[in-house]
Design an enzyme around this catalytic site. Sequence first.
Site, PDB file in Angstrom:
ATOM      1  CG  ASP A  36       6.560  -2.504   7.455  1.00 45.54           C
ATOM      2  OD1 ASP A  36       6.202  -1.353   7.093  1.00 45.54           O
ATOM      3  OD2 ASP A  36       6.549  -2.717   8.727  1.00 45.54           O
ATOM      4  CG  HIS A  67       7.874  -4.139  11.644  1.00 45.17           C
ATOM      5  ND1 HIS A  67       6.748  -3.562  11.458  1.00 45.17           N
ATOM      6  CD2 HIS A  67       7.733  -4.966  12.621  1.00 45.17           C
ATOM      7  CE1 HIS A  67       5.531  -4.056  12.039  1.00 45.17           C
ATOM      8  NE2 HIS A  67       6.240  -5.094  12.860  1.00 45.17           N
ATOM      9  N   GLY A 145       0.769  -5.771   8.672  1.00 46.01           N
ATOM     10  CA  GLY A 145       0.725  -6.592   7.323  1.00 46.01           C
ATOM     11  C   GLY A 145       0.281  -5.577   6.233  1.00 46.01           C
ATOM     12  CG  PHE A 146      -2.507  -5.636   4.684  1.00 42.82           C
ATOM     13  CD1 PHE A 146      -2.768  -6.449   5.652  1.00 42.82           C
ATOM     14  CD2 PHE A 146      -2.233  -5.911   3.369  1.00 42.82           C
ATOM     15  CE1 PHE A 146      -2.924  -7.861   5.281  1.00 42.82           C
ATOM     16  CE2 PHE A 146      -2.337  -7.277   3.020  1.00 42.82           C
ATOM     17  CZ  PHE A 146      -2.531  -8.220   3.866  1.00 42.82           C
ATOM     18  N   GLY A 148      -2.411   1.664   5.170  1.00 43.44           N
ATOM     19  CA  GLY A 148      -3.537   2.572   4.675  1.00 43.44           C
ATOM     20  C   GLY A 148      -4.758   2.041   5.693  1.00 43.44           C
ATOM     21  CG  ASP A 179       4.579   0.148  12.091  1.00 41.84           C
ATOM     22  OD1 ASP A 179       5.084  -0.897  11.910  1.00 41.84           O
ATOM     23  OD2 ASP A 179       3.691   0.775  11.160  1.00 41.84           O
ATOM     24  N   GLY A 180       1.595   2.778  12.209  1.00 44.01           N
ATOM     25  CA  GLY A 180       0.297   2.466  11.777  1.00 44.01           C
ATOM     26  C   GLY A 180      -0.658   3.515  12.092  1.00 44.01           C
ATOM     27  CB  SER A 203      -1.493   8.091   7.682  1.00 42.31           C
ATOM     28  OG  SER A 203      -1.745   6.837   7.722  1.00 42.31           O
TER      29      SER A 203
HETATM   30  C1  DX5 Z   1       1.826  -2.014   8.730  1.00 41.27           C
HETATM   31  C2  DX5 Z   1       2.973  -1.307   8.165  1.00 41.27           C
HETATM   32  C3  DX5 Z   1       3.083   0.422   8.354  1.00 41.27           C
HETATM   33  C4  DX5 Z   1       2.318   1.121   8.304  1.00 41.27           C
HETATM   34  C5  DX5 Z   1       2.168   1.931   6.894  1.00 41.27           C
HETATM   35  O1  DX5 Z   1       2.107  -3.082   8.911  1.00 41.27           O
HETATM   36  O2  DX5 Z   1       3.873  -1.927   9.328  1.00 41.27           O
HETATM   37  O3  DX5 Z   1       4.204   0.641   7.926  1.00 41.27           O
HETATM   38  O4  DX5 Z   1       0.682   0.856   8.352  1.00 41.27           O
HETATM   39  O5  DX5 Z   1       1.571   3.247   7.187  1.00 41.27           O
HETATM   40  P1  DX5 Z   1       0.262   4.094   6.928  1.00 41.27           P
HETATM   41  O6  DX5 Z   1      -0.667   3.065   8.066  1.00 41.27           O
HETATM   42  O7  DX5 Z   1       0.300   5.428   7.374  1.00 41.27           O
HETATM   43  O8  DX5 Z   1      -0.321   3.446   5.831  1.00 41.27           O
HETATM   44 ZN    ZN Z   2       5.990  -1.752  10.310  1.00 34.07          ZN
END
Ligand code: DX5
Ligand code: ZN
Length: 227
Positions: A36, A67, A145-146, A148, A179-180, A203
């Site tokens: 990211d 990304h 951006g974040f 969790g 993604d997410g 996650s």
């Molecule tokens: C969000 C990020 C992700 C993702 C991380 O911008 O691109 O990589 O949310 O994984 P989780 O959602 O499982 O914490």
């Molecule tokens: Zn990503």
Amino acid sequence: MLRPAISPSLMCADIFRLGEIIDGFEKNSIELLHIDVMDGEFVPNFCLGTDYCRRLKAATDIPLDIHLMVSEPENKLEAFPFGEGDMVSVHYESVGSKNLAPSFEKIRKRGAKPFIAINPDTPTEAVSDWLEMTDGVLLMTVYPGFAGQSMVEGSLERITALRRLMDENGYSEKSIEVDGNVNYEKAPLMRRAGADIFVVGTSSILGPGDLTDNIRKMRSLLDEVTG
Ligand code: DX5
Ligand code: ZN
């Protein structure tokens, strides 16, 4: 149905155990490493950068899945070390990018696979003009951006609609990356809806538990749907 691929989100990996984690990925045939990249403008956060990518490429042969959550990606993407076998995603919503073609052309010229990324509020039809030039779509199931966060309501329906749009236009062989909040309960549903590349972070596989056990659990859940 395209074979499922797992792309761990390295922003979620414990930086102090990164070498051990990468070894675990190699032992479990992880297909991609999700990097990211954030510029604090396109998203209100900063994350991984060019040096991180360079050191990763020196440390492992696992392809990078970069990304780019940045504005004007066409002016920034060449600073990254990507090539044959890597994937680079550029956002449809990239600020200041009148035309995404230069980005996709630059990515392709280095032998990498260009993907178009769309945020949860962007209609899936927006990618129609870019499917010919790209190898697939990165469909954000959280606001970028974040880590969790929780999956945005309606994301599964968006995956289904996007897969239908791609199938109807002769692009069944192109990928949908999600993604997410890809957790053990949602991943099979996303798979059934038509996704084939899974960005996994806090996650699931980079959350609590043994890494190999987590990867095996995710793989069996995805393979159950594939049949
Ligand atoms: C969000 C990020 C992700 C993702 C991380 O911008 O691109 O990589 O949310 O994984 P989780 O959602 O499982 O914490
Ligand atoms: Zn990503």
